[in-house]
Design a protein around this motif. Structure first.
Motif, mmCIF file in Angstrom:
data_model
loop_
_atom_site.group_PDB
_atom_site.id
_atom_site.type_symbol
_atom_site.label_atom_id
_atom_site.label_comp_id
_atom_site.label_asym_id
_atom_site.label_seq_id
_atom_site.Cartn_x
_atom_site.Cartn_y
_atom_site.Cartn_z
ATOM 1 N N THR A 1 0.846 -1.200 0.000
ATOM 2 C CA THR A 1 0.000 0.000 0.000
ATOM 3 C C THR A 1 0.875 1.242 0.000
ATOM 4 O O THR A 1 0.638 2.184 -0.767
ATOM 5 C CB THR A 1 -0.952 -0.004 1.215
ATOM 6 N N ASP B 1 -12.546 -2.778 1.937
ATOM 7 C CA ASP B 1 -12.053 -1.452 1.547
ATOM 8 C C ASP B 1 -11.771 -0.572 2.759
ATOM 9 O O ASP B 1 -10.970 0.347 2.686
ATOM 10 C CB ASP B 1 -13.053 -0.757 0.626
ATOM 11 N N LEU C 1 2.519 1.478 -3.495
ATOM 12 C CA LEU C 1 1.562 1.952 -4.493
ATOM 13 C C LEU C 1 1.293 3.452 -4.328
ATOM 14 O O LEU C 1 1.188 4.182 -5.323
ATOM 15 C CB LEU C 1 0.262 1.158 -4.413
ATOM 16 N N ASN C 2 1.194 3.912 -3.090
ATOM 17 C CA ASN C 2 1.020 5.351 -2.855
ATOM 18 C C ASN C 2 2.197 6.126 -3.425
ATOM 19 O O ASN C 2 2.012 7.170 -4.058
ATOM 20 C CB ASN C 2 0.875 5.641 -1.360
ATOM 21 N N LEU D 1 -4.004 -5.609 -5.222
ATOM 22 C CA LEU D 1 -3.734 -6.111 -3.865
ATOM 23 C C LEU D 1 -4.851 -7.020 -3.387
ATOM 24 O O LEU D 1 -4.609 -8.071 -2.791
ATOM 25 C CB LEU D 1 -3.586 -4.950 -2.882
ATOM 26 N N LYS D 2 -6.077 -6.610 -3.654
ATOM 27 C CA LYS D 2 -7.223 -7.421 -3.230
ATOM 28 C C LYS D 2 -7.230 -8.768 -3.955
ATOM 29 O O LYS D 2 -7.491 -9.804 -3.342
ATOM 30 C CB LYS D 2 -8.522 -6.657 -3.460
ATOM 31 N N GLU E 1 -5.072 4.890 4.356
ATOM 32 C CA GLU E 1 -4.989 6.201 3.703
ATOM 33 C C GLU E 1 -5.106 7.332 4.721
ATOM 34 O O GLU E 1 -4.437 8.350 4.594
ATOM 35 C CB GLU E 1 -6.084 6.337 2.636
ATOM 36 N N ARG F 1 -6.555 -0.298 -5.698
ATOM 37 C CA ARG F 1 -6.085 -1.356 -4.802
ATOM 38 C C ARG F 1 -6.588 -2.744 -5.223
ATOM 39 O O ARG F 1 -6.420 -3.714 -4.511
ATOM 40 C CB ARG F 1 -6.536 -1.083 -3.357
ATOM 41 N N GLU G 1 -3.688 4.602 -7.222
ATOM 42 C CA GLU G 1 -4.772 4.619 -6.234
ATOM 43 C C GLU G 1 -5.588 3.332 -6.228
ATOM 44 O O GLU G 1 -6.228 3.013 -5.231
ATOM 45 C CB GLU G 1 -5.677 5.822 -6.485
ATOM 46 N N PHE H 1 -8.094 -0.200 3.595
ATOM 47 C CA PHE H 1 -7.363 0.778 2.777
ATOM 48 C C PHE H 1 -7.722 2.204 3.170
ATOM 49 O O PHE H 1 -6.858 3.079 3.171
ATOM 50 C CB PHE H 1 -7.621 0.532 1.293
#
Length: 160
Positions: free
Chosen positions: A122, A149, A125-126, A136-137, A156, A133, A131, A152
């Motif tokens: 995460t 969600d 990726l940031n 990842l899921k 965030e 995800r 943005e 995440f």
């Protein structure tokens, strides 16, 4: 799809150069897409009576640990359909192999690995300004986990 062969010399010397070029090319062109679908073919000679899986050979596991330390996003670009994610995770998570059921990971160790990876990826990726995800899921679903969600959203909210 790209297959990278890693021989015993690379393994014994912790040499990541055989896999460096495709990774660097992907990072330079567009790390926001996950279209590399990497396969890692290990060529490590074993005696015919050696029953160990590659993930049970210390030299192989150590090479993967170095790879993971240098490129922690590797699970995102593996060819999951070819079983690469399962083999990759087996390098880090204690498991047993069943001819009937395939790889059976230690559930607690897998949960720790998955959550650590989620936190790590995460943040990565940031940093890449990605943005979405969903990758990842999907990765966690391949390993038997469902991510809400809300996780995440919580991460965030905790951005530095």
């Amino acid at each position: 799809m790209m297959t990278v062969s890693i021989d015993d010399r690379a393994l014994l010397n912790l040499d990541l150069s055989p896999i460096a070029a495709p990774i660097e090319q992907w990072l330079l062109t567009n790390p926001k897409t996950f279209d590399l679908e990497l396969q890692i073919a290990i060529d490590y000679p074993q005696e015919p009576e050696d029953p160990r899986e590659l993930s049970e050979i210390p030299e192989v596991r150590l090479w993967f640990m170095r790879l993971d330390a240098r490129h922690p996003y590797i699970p995102l670009i593996l060819n999951w359909q070819a079983g690469e994610l399962a083999k990759y995770v087996a390098m880090f998570v204690p498991h047993q192999f069943s001819r009937k059921d395939g790889i059976q990971y230690n559930p607690e160790a897998l949960e720790i690995w998955v959550m650590h990876r989620i936190f790590l990826l995460t943040d990565w990726l940031n940093h890449q300004q990605v943005e979405d995800r969903s990758r990842l899921k999907f990765m966690t679903q391949m390993l038997g986990y469902e991510l809400d969600d809300g996780l995440f959203e919580l991460l965030e909210a905790k951005k530095p």
